[in-house]
Write an enzyme that holds these catalytic residues in place. Sequence first.
Site, PDB file in Angstrom:
ATOM      1  N   LYS A  90       0.828  -1.220   0.000  1.00 59.75           N
ATOM      2  CA  LYS A  90       0.000   0.000   0.000  1.00 59.75           C
ATOM      3  C   LYS A  90       0.857   1.263   0.000  1.00 59.75           C
ATOM      4  O   LYS A  90       0.442   2.286  -0.525  1.00 59.75           O
ATOM      5  CB  LYS A  90      -0.981  -0.012   1.179  1.00 59.75           C
ATOM      6  CG  LYS A  90      -2.128  -0.984   0.978  1.00 59.75           C
ATOM      7  CD  LYS A  90      -3.305  -0.684   1.894  1.00 59.75           C
ATOM      8  CE  LYS A  90      -4.477  -1.597   1.604  1.00 59.75           C
ATOM      9  NZ  LYS A  90      -5.520  -1.528   2.621  1.00 59.75           N
ATOM     10  N   LYS A 117      -4.175 -11.079  -6.812  1.00 56.24           N
ATOM     11  CA  LYS A 117      -5.435 -11.230  -6.067  1.00 56.24           C
ATOM     12  C   LYS A 117      -6.563 -10.378  -6.671  1.00 56.24           C
ATOM     13  O   LYS A 117      -6.308  -9.250  -7.086  1.00 56.24           O
ATOM     14  CB  LYS A 117      -5.155 -10.788  -4.623  1.00 56.24           C
ATOM     15  CG  LYS A 117      -6.318 -10.903  -3.679  1.00 56.24           C
ATOM     16  CD  LYS A 117      -6.000 -10.267  -2.324  1.00 56.24           C
ATOM     17  CE  LYS A 117      -6.334  -8.801  -2.316  1.00 56.24           C
ATOM     18  NZ  LYS A 117      -6.656  -8.236  -1.004  1.00 56.24           N
ATOM     19  N   LYS A 125     -11.075  -5.250  -4.539  1.00 57.46           N
ATOM     20  CA  LYS A 125     -12.142  -4.276  -4.748  1.00 57.46           C
ATOM     21  C   LYS A 125     -11.605  -2.992  -5.346  1.00 57.46           C
ATOM     22  O   LYS A 125     -12.337  -2.213  -5.924  1.00 57.46           O
ATOM     23  CB  LYS A 125     -12.957  -3.947  -3.490  1.00 57.46           C
ATOM     24  CG  LYS A 125     -12.456  -4.317  -2.122  1.00 57.46           C
ATOM     25  CD  LYS A 125     -13.409  -3.768  -1.041  1.00 57.46           C
ATOM     26  CE  LYS A 125     -13.464  -4.594   0.226  1.00 57.46           C
ATOM     27  NZ  LYS A 125     -12.312  -4.549   1.081  1.00 57.46           N
TER      28      LYS A 125
HETATM   29  P1  TYM Z   1     -10.715  -6.849   3.302  1.00 57.08           P
HETATM   30  O1  TYM Z   1     -11.825  -5.877   3.464  1.00 57.08           O
HETATM   31  O2  TYM Z   1      -9.630  -6.525   2.341  1.00 57.08           O
HETATM   32  O3  TYM Z   1     -11.284  -8.243   2.881  1.00 57.08           O
HETATM   33  C1  TYM Z   1     -12.301  -8.878   3.639  1.00 57.08           C
HETATM   34  C2  TYM Z   1     -12.110 -10.382   3.633  1.00 57.08           C
HETATM   35  O4  TYM Z   1     -12.125 -10.880   2.293  1.00 57.08           O
HETATM   36  C3  TYM Z   1     -10.954 -11.641   2.054  1.00 57.08           C
HETATM   37  N1  TYM Z   1     -10.560 -11.442   0.644  1.00 57.08           N
HETATM   38  C4  TYM Z   1     -10.397 -12.443  -0.222  1.00 57.08           C
HETATM   39  N2  TYM Z   1     -10.544 -13.772  -0.110  1.00 57.08           N
HETATM   40  C5  TYM Z   1     -10.316 -14.521  -1.199  1.00 57.08           C
HETATM   41  N3  TYM Z   1      -9.936 -14.007  -2.405  1.00 57.08           N
HETATM   42  C6  TYM Z   1      -9.772 -12.677  -2.568  1.00 57.08           C
HETATM   43  N4  TYM Z   1      -9.415 -12.189  -3.750  1.00 57.08           N
HETATM   44  C7  TYM Z   1      -9.996 -11.817  -1.441  1.00 57.08           C
HETATM   45  N5  TYM Z   1      -9.943 -10.471  -1.242  1.00 57.08           N
HETATM   46  C8  TYM Z   1     -10.275 -10.268   0.040  1.00 57.08           C
HETATM   47  C9  TYM Z   1      -9.913 -11.065   3.009  1.00 57.08           C
HETATM   48  O5  TYM Z   1      -8.893 -11.993   3.269  1.00 57.08           O
HETATM   49  C10 TYM Z   1     -10.745 -10.781   4.229  1.00 57.08           C
HETATM   50  O6  TYM Z   1     -10.909 -11.947   5.008  1.00 57.08           O
HETATM   51  N6  TYM Z   1      -7.995  -5.995   7.317  1.00 57.08           N
HETATM   52  C11 TYM Z   1      -9.143  -6.717   6.845  1.00 57.08           C
HETATM   53  C12 TYM Z   1     -10.412  -6.340   7.597  1.00 57.08           C
HETATM   54  C13 TYM Z   1     -10.308  -6.513   9.046  1.00 57.08           C
HETATM   55  C14 TYM Z   1     -10.280  -7.740   9.764  1.00 57.08           C
HETATM   56  C15 TYM Z   1     -10.180  -7.387  11.135  1.00 57.08           C
HETATM   57  C16 TYM Z   1     -10.335  -9.065   9.364  1.00 57.08           C
HETATM   58  C17 TYM Z   1     -10.242  -5.525   9.976  1.00 57.08           C
HETATM   59  N7  TYM Z   1     -10.160  -6.040  11.241  1.00 57.08           N
HETATM   60  C18 TYM Z   1     -10.125  -8.380  12.140  1.00 57.08           C
HETATM   61  C19 TYM Z   1     -10.272 -10.056  10.362  1.00 57.08           C
HETATM   62  C20 TYM Z   1     -10.166  -9.699  11.708  1.00 57.08           C
HETATM   63  C21 TYM Z   1      -9.325  -6.395   5.386  1.00 57.08           C
HETATM   64  O7  TYM Z   1      -8.861  -5.420   4.879  1.00 57.08           O
HETATM   65  O8  TYM Z   1     -10.107  -7.224   4.717  1.00 57.08           O
END
Ligand code: TYM
Length: 334
Positions: free
Chosen positions: A116, A198, A201
């Site tokens: 990032k 990957k 979004k």
């Molecule tokens: P975020 O918002 O990027 O993504 C949310 C969840 O989706 C999963 N994910 C994917 N899984 C499979 N293939 C993909 N292409 C893909 N893109 C995203 C992510 O692994 C995630 O599980 N930091 C975290 C949010 C967060 C969080 C937490 C998660 C904040 N606090 C505490 C767990 C526990 C995040 O940015 O996820």
Amino acid sequence: MENTEKKIIYSAVQPSGNLTIGNYAGAIRNWVAMQEEYECFYAIANMHAITVRQDPAELRRRTLEMAALYLACGIDPQKCALYVQSQVPQHAELMWVLNCSTYVGEMQRMTQFKDKSQKHADNINMGLMDYPVLMAADILLYQAHCVPVGVDQKQHVEIARDIAIRFNNRYGETFRVPEPVILKTGAKIMSLQEPTKKMSKSDENVNASIFLCDDRDTVIRKFKRAVTDSDNEVRMAEDKAGISNLISIYSSFTGKSVQDTEREFSGKGYGEFKLAVGEAVADKLAPVQAEQKRLLADKKYLGEVLASGAERAFKAARRTLSKVYRKVGFYQGE
Ligand code: TYM
């Protein structure tokens, strides 16, 4: 809900863009399955989202859209606490304490921070570096046993474990050390245009990602254009990143195993397979989209769900924070 015998699950998604089928396959799908058996806390991580620039009105709108989407995907607010991270102040409070048990060097080495920082070179703010500590605070506040995430978040759960262990060693047993839960299929859905990257979004190429809000024609068109290889065999293999990704998606959305999928499409061409993947995804998304739309028209109900989720989360979070404050020696009144 307050049944202490149930294991505790924590997870969150950032409202930083439209959710993709990667978020669904890697996370939300798992969340729905887990709510039956576990005590679950699911958050909309809007505090994490502002580590990159967000339009305030859009952030607010996406927060509600995401709440409606969770519910539309099958999250039951009676069974779990669905809430907005910024509505539970203990997240920020615990983060401060954990910051004082975390080293700058270990944050600078985190993969997501490095990625990032490159992508947002004009905005390498403190929050971006501190992001994993806020995430550790999220998880540790609820004494979570398990954290269902996609592969990309595994490193963050591991650092949360390290921070918990370090704190426990220093101050005595305070936090449960959480385990990441990563699905066998769907834990890493790749870009349809660059299948070694990957699905995200925030990808600038809209053809690279399928959004949960995409209509049927768009879904089918994007799958038709998905990058594959020059042979014509539907088979999972390391050198067939595009097709392997489509197999994972098909398997996540139909519940069929990888082997059954390979068998089903054996001898059939990529064209037919891509159409089948598109249809399976579109079929799954249509009722979710209709339900999300219905829920979004009822803001009062959504507000009530989020308020009650925040209240439940607050109670659990307050217990842990008060214990932490006692351990570190913060005066809490007589
Ligand atoms: P975020 O918002 O990027 O993504 C949310 C969840 O989706 C999963 N994910 C994917 N899984 C499979 N293939 C993909 N292409 C893909 N893109 C995203 C992510 O692994 C995630 O599980 N930091 C975290 C949010 C967060 C969080 C937490 C998660 C904040 N606090 C505490 C767990 C526990 C995040 O940015 O996820």
